[in-house]
Design an enzyme around this catalytic site. Structure first.
Site, PDB file in Angstrom:
ATOM      1  NE  ARG A  53      -1.618  -2.382   2.707  1.00 41.15           N
ATOM      2  CZ  ARG A  53      -1.737  -3.637   2.275  1.00 41.15           C
ATOM      3  NH1 ARG A  53      -2.789  -4.003   1.624  1.00 41.15           N
ATOM      4  NH2 ARG A  53      -0.789  -4.539   2.523  1.00 41.15           N
ATOM      5  CB  THR A  54       3.445   2.562   2.268  1.00 36.99           C
ATOM      6  OG1 THR A  54       2.689   2.100   3.381  1.00 36.99           O
ATOM      7  CG2 THR A  54       4.025   3.928   2.580  1.00 36.99           C
ATOM      8  CE  LYS A  82      27.177  -3.262  -7.186  1.00 32.24           C
ATOM      9  NZ  LYS A  82      27.226  -2.125  -8.120  1.00 32.24           N
ATOM     10  NE  ARG A 103       7.010   0.609   4.952  1.00 27.72           N
ATOM     11  CZ  ARG A 103       5.800   0.052   4.895  1.00 27.72           C
ATOM     12  NH1 ARG A 103       5.670  -1.221   4.570  1.00 27.72           N
ATOM     13  NH2 ARG A 103       4.724   0.771   5.139  1.00 27.72           N
ATOM     14  CG  HIS A 131       3.331   4.016   8.425  1.00 26.25           C
ATOM     15  ND1 HIS A 131       3.493   4.861   7.339  1.00 26.25           N
ATOM     16  CD2 HIS A 131       2.902   2.826   7.918  1.00 26.25           C
ATOM     17  CE1 HIS A 131       3.176   4.196   6.233  1.00 26.25           C
ATOM     18  NE2 HIS A 131       2.822   2.969   6.552  1.00 26.25           N
TER      19      HIS A 131
HETATM   20  N1   CP Z   1      -0.369   0.019   5.768  1.00 24.88           N
HETATM   21  C1   CP Z   1       0.839  -0.255   5.232  1.00 24.88           C
HETATM   22  O1   CP Z   1       1.849   0.351   5.597  1.00 24.88           O
HETATM   23  O2   CP Z   1       0.817  -1.244   4.303  1.00 24.88           O
HETATM   24  P1   CP Z   1       2.081  -1.751   3.483  1.00 24.88           P
HETATM   25  O3   CP Z   1       3.023  -2.404   4.472  1.00 24.88           O
HETATM   26  O4   CP Z   1       1.544  -2.702   2.467  1.00 24.88           O
HETATM   27  O5   CP Z   1       2.730  -0.536   2.871  1.00 24.88           O
END
Ligand code: CP
Length: 305
Positions: A53-54, A82, A103, A131
C-alpha cells in the site's frame, strides 16, 4: 501554512493545527483537478522493507499529480548489496529526484536521512517507530466516516508494541480529545514511552485484553496484525499469533456507526466474513492513501499551499 521543503518523519512533529491543515488539503485534492501540479517533478521511493500500500499509493499519487517516479523495492538489486551505506545511498538519490518516500527497518533511519539531505523526506515507516502518512490517511478516513475526529472513542487492537501505525495514531487521536482503548496481550501492550506522552497531555486511555470489553463503546475498532518479523523469539510469536480474530458475529453488539479499520496487510485477525459487514472500512481506508499522499507530496513540493 507553508510545508515547502519540510520533512514528514513523525506525527509528533505536527501540531493539531498543522494536521487539520493537511486534512483540509486532502479534501481539496479530492475535489479538484491536480493532474498537472507536479509535472516535471520526480518522486524517489526507497523501500528497504516490503510494502504494498504505502509504496504503490505513493507512486500512484505522484503519477496522479502529473509527476514521475523512480525507486526500488528491497535492497537486493541496489548497491547496498555491495556494502554501500544508507547515508551514501540517500546522498546519491538526492540528486535524482525532488522528494523521497522511504521505508527502512531501523528506527530513526528516516530522521537520519532527512538530516543528511536538502530535499524533503517522507517516512513511510521506520521499524516499529512511526508511519505518519498512514496516520494522516487514518484521520482522513475517520473524518469522512464520522464527520469529525474530535471526541471519538477508538480501540486499537493487536500488536501495540511493535505496530508503528498505532504508535503514530495514538498520539494523533489524543490531540483530538479521543478516548483510547488499547486492547492487547500484556506483552504486546502500548509501550511505556507512548503512555507517558499520553499521561503528560492528560489524554484518557484504558488498557484491555478482550475485544468484547470494548465493542459496544467505540466508534472505531482499529485492528492490527501481530508483527511476526519484529519478534526476537519465534516461540513468543507462536504464543500470541492468534490472540485476536474478529468475526462478523462479534459485531452484533457494536455501537451504531462503528467502523472497523486496519492499516493492512491482515493475516488472520479479521475473518473474511467481516468484509461484507456494514462496519468494514479497511479497503476504503487503504484507498484514501491516494488523496492523502497526493496532498503531502504537493505540500512538500510547494505546489499546493
Ligand atoms: N499500511 C501499510 O503500511 O501497508 P504496506 O506495508 O503494504 O505498505
Amino acid at each position: 501554512m507553508d510545508f515547502k521543503n519540510k520533512d514528514i518523519i513523525s506525527i509528533n512533529d505536527l501540531n493539531k493545527e498543522e494536521i487539520r491543515y493537511i486534512l483540509e488539503v486532502v479534501s481539496r485534492v479530492e475535489n479538484s483537478d491536480c493532474s498537472q501540479l507536479c509535472k516535471g517533478m520526480i518522486l524517489g521511493t526507497l523501500f528497504f522493507e516490503p510494502s504494498t500500500r504505502t509504496r504503490l499509493s505513493f507512486e500512484s499519487a505522484m503519477k496522479r499529480l502529473g509527476g514521475s517516479v523512480i525507486g526500488f523495492s528491497g535492497e537486493g538489486s541496489t548497491s547496498r548489496k555491495k556494502g554501500e551505506s544508507l547515508y551514501d545511498t540517500i546522498k546519491t538519490v538526492e540528486g535524482y529526484c525532488d522528494v523521497i518516500a522511504m521505508r527502512h527497518p531501523v528506527e530513526g533511519s528516516a530522521r537520519l536521512a532527512a538530516n543528511s539531505i536538502k530535499i524533503p523526506i517522507i517516512n513511510g515507516g521506520d521499524g516499529s517507530n512511526q508511519h505518519p502518512t498512514q496516520t494522516l490517511l487514518d484521520l482522513h478516513t475517520i473524518r469522512k466516516s464520522h464527520g469529525k475526529i474530535e471526541g471519538l472513542t477508538i480501540a486499537m487492537v493487536g500488536d501495540l508494541k511493535y505496530g508503528r501505525t498505532v504508535h503514530s495514531l495514538a498520539t494523533a487521536m489524543g490531540l483530538f480529545n479521543a478516548t483510547l482503548y488499547f486492547v492487547a496481550p500484556q506483552q504486546l501492550q502500548m509501550p511505556k514511552d507512548i503512555l507517558d506522552v499520553l499521561d503528560k497531555k492528560g489524554i484518557k486511555y484504558f488498557l484491555a485484553e478482550n475485544i468484547t470489553e470494548v465493542i459496544d463503546k467505540v466508534d472505531v475498532l482499529y485492528m492490527t496484525r501481530i508483527q511476526k518479523e519484529r519478534f526476537p523469539d519465534p516461540i513468543e510469536y507462536e504464543s500470541v499469533k492468534n490472540a485476536y480474530v474478529l468475526k462478523k458475529e462479534m459485531l452484533k453488539n457494536a455501537k451504531q456507526g462503528l467502523k472497523v479499520m486496519h492499516p493492512l496487510p491482515r493475516v488472520n485477525e479479521i475473518c473474511e466474513d467481516v468484509d461484507c459487514a456494514e462496519h468494514a472500512h479497511y479497503f476504503q481506508q487503504a484507498h484514501y492513501g491516494i488523496p492523502t499522499r497526493m496532498a503531502v507530496i504537493a505540500l512538500l513540493l510547494g505546489v499546493l499551499k
